[in-house]
Design a protein around this motif. Structure first.
Motif, PDB file in Angstrom:
ATOM      1  N   ALA A   1      18.332  65.364  17.023  1.00 55.43           N
ATOM      2  CA  ALA A   1      17.659  64.083  17.248  1.00 55.43           C
ATOM      3  C   ALA A   1      18.492  62.924  16.697  1.00 55.43           C
ATOM      4  CB  ALA A   1      16.272  64.095  16.613  1.00 55.43           C
ATOM      5  N   ALA A   2      19.087  63.113  15.531  1.00 52.08           N
ATOM      6  CA  ALA A   2      19.901  62.055  14.926  1.00 52.08           C
ATOM      7  C   ALA A   2      21.152  61.779  15.761  1.00 52.08           C
ATOM      8  CB  ALA A   2      20.292  62.444  13.502  1.00 52.08           C
ATOM      9  N   ILE A   3      21.798  62.837  16.228  1.00 54.93           N
ATOM     10  CA  ILE A   3      23.009  62.665  17.033  1.00 54.93           C
ATOM     11  C   ILE A   3      22.676  62.011  18.366  1.00 54.93           C
ATOM     12  CG2 ILE A   3      24.889  63.863  18.205  1.00 54.93           C
ATOM     13  CD1 ILE A   3      24.598  66.037  15.949  1.00 54.93           C
ATOM     14  N   LEU A   4      21.596  62.465  19.005  1.00 61.75           N
ATOM     15  CA  LEU A   4      21.196  61.879  20.287  1.00 61.75           C
ATOM     16  C   LEU A   4      20.817  60.411  20.112  1.00 61.75           C
ATOM     17  CD1 LEU A   4      19.168  64.882  21.724  1.00 61.75           C
ATOM     18  CD2 LEU A   4      21.433  64.105  22.454  1.00 61.75           C
ATOM     19  N   GLY A   5      20.187  60.077  18.993  1.00 61.15           N
ATOM     20  CA  GLY A   5      19.856  58.683  18.712  1.00 61.15           C
ATOM     21  C   GLY A   5      21.098  57.831  18.536  1.00 61.15           C
ATOM     22  N   ALA A   6      22.095  58.376  17.844  1.00 58.30           N
ATOM     23  CA  ALA A   6      23.355  57.647  17.658  1.00 58.30           C
ATOM     24  C   ALA A   6      24.051  57.431  18.999  1.00 58.30           C
ATOM     25  CB  ALA A   6      24.270  58.411  16.700  1.00 58.30           C
ATOM     26  N   LEU A   7      24.026  58.438  19.858  1.00 57.15           N
ATOM     27  CA  LEU A   7      24.648  58.296  21.174  1.00 57.15           C
ATOM     28  C   LEU A   7      23.904  57.273  22.029  1.00 57.15           C
ATOM     29  CD1 LEU A   7      25.462  62.016  22.008  1.00 57.15           C
ATOM     30  CD2 LEU A   7      27.098  60.187  21.526  1.00 57.15           C
ATOM     31  N   ALA A   8      22.588  57.306  21.987  1.00 54.53           N
ATOM     32  CA  ALA A   8      21.789  56.371  22.781  1.00 54.53           C
ATOM     33  C   ALA A   8      22.041  54.925  22.351  1.00 54.53           C
ATOM     34  CB  ALA A   8      20.306  56.713  22.662  1.00 54.53           C
ATOM     35  N   ALA A   9      22.425  54.727  21.094  1.00 58.49           N
ATOM     36  CA  ALA A   9      22.677  53.378  20.579  1.00 58.49           C
ATOM     37  C   ALA A   9      24.078  52.861  20.899  1.00 58.49           C
ATOM     38  CB  ALA A   9      22.464  53.363  19.065  1.00 58.49           C
ATOM     39  N   LEU A  10      24.944  53.736  21.424  1.00 61.80           N
ATOM     40  CA  LEU A  10      26.305  53.295  21.746  1.00 61.80           C
ATOM     41  C   LEU A  10      26.302  52.301  22.895  1.00 61.80           C
ATOM     42  CD1 LEU A  10      28.403  56.608  21.738  1.00 61.80           C
ATOM     43  CD2 LEU A  10      28.567  54.718  20.104  1.00 61.80           C
ATOM     44  N   PRO A  11      27.142  51.289  22.826  1.00 56.56           N
ATOM     45  CA  PRO A  11      27.309  50.401  23.970  1.00 56.56           C
ATOM     46  C   PRO A  11      28.151  51.103  25.038  1.00 56.56           C
ATOM     47  CG  PRO A  11      28.847  49.792  22.254  1.00 56.56           C
ATOM     48  CD  PRO A  11      27.979  50.892  21.687  1.00 56.56           C
ATOM     49  N   VAL A  12      28.140  50.566  26.243  1.00 58.42           N
ATOM     50  CA  VAL A  12      28.996  51.100  27.300  1.00 58.42           C
ATOM     51  C   VAL A  12      30.446  51.049  26.814  1.00 58.42           C
ATOM     52  CG1 VAL A  12      29.823  50.733  29.656  1.00 58.42           C
ATOM     53  CG2 VAL A  12      27.402  50.472  29.140  1.00 58.42           C
ATOM     54  N   ASN A  13      31.171  52.106  27.025  1.00 58.47           N
ATOM     55  CA  ASN A  13      32.549  52.324  26.566  1.00 58.47           C
ATOM     56  C   ASN A  13      32.652  52.607  25.074  1.00 58.47           C
ATOM     57  OD1 ASN A  13      33.722  52.068  29.139  1.00 58.47           O
ATOM     58  ND2 ASN A  13      33.656  49.849  28.948  1.00 58.47           N
ATOM     59  N   GLY A  14      31.521  52.656  24.384  1.00 56.46           N
ATOM     60  CA  GLY A  14      31.536  53.021  22.974  1.00 56.46           C
ATOM     61  C   GLY A  14      31.661  54.527  22.831  1.00 56.46           C
ATOM     62  N   SER A  15      32.180  54.959  21.691  1.00 54.34           N
ATOM     63  CA  SER A  15      32.342  56.392  21.477  1.00 54.34           C
ATOM     64  C   SER A  15      32.139  56.734  20.019  1.00 54.34           C
ATOM     65  CB  SER A  15      33.728  56.847  21.931  1.00 54.34           C
ATOM     66  OG  SER A  15      34.731  56.289  21.116  1.00 54.34           O
ATOM     67  N   LEU A  16      31.901  58.013  19.767  1.00 52.49           N
ATOM     68  CA  LEU A  16      31.896  58.523  18.413  1.00 52.49           C
ATOM     69  C   LEU A  16      32.551  59.885  18.426  1.00 52.49           C
ATOM     70  CD1 LEU A  16      29.555  60.875  17.826  1.00 52.49           C
ATOM     71  CD2 LEU A  16      28.065  58.917  17.895  1.00 52.49           C
TER      72      LEU A  16
END
Length: 86
Positions: free
Chosen positions: A29-44
């Motif tokens: 859930a934490a990882i999916l939340g972090a991904l959902a918060a990324l802007p377009v072209n953002g990455s982690l």
């Protein structure tokens, strides 16, 4: 979330998310939340003790378009770059 200096092609800093620092009960859930918060072209950069195939299956259900690239393929840990494409 730990921070390691990883640079994208556009010289922006890329955060590294070490999954072992996240309690197991809320990890996906934490990882999916972090991904959902990324802007377009953002990455982690995800650091995991195994190839995160179950998580990658869940990413397909997120709004937006994501892709991944294996940066380090074990055996001690895996690094997987997840990018929001749209």
């Amino acid at each position: 979330m730990s921070h390691e200096c990883q640079c994208n092609n556009d010289d922006t800093v890329e955060e590294t998310l070490d999954v072992l620092e996240i309690p197991h009960t809320v990890r996906h859930a934490a990882i999916l939340g972090a991904l959902a918060a990324l802007p377009v072209n953002g990455s982690l950069l995800l650091k995991a003790p195994h190839m995160p195939n179950p998580l990658l299956s869940e990413v397909k259900d997120l709004e937006g378009e994501f892709n991944h690239e294996v940066v380090k393929d074990g055996p001690e840990h895996w690094l997987v770059r997840l990018r929001r494409a749209a």
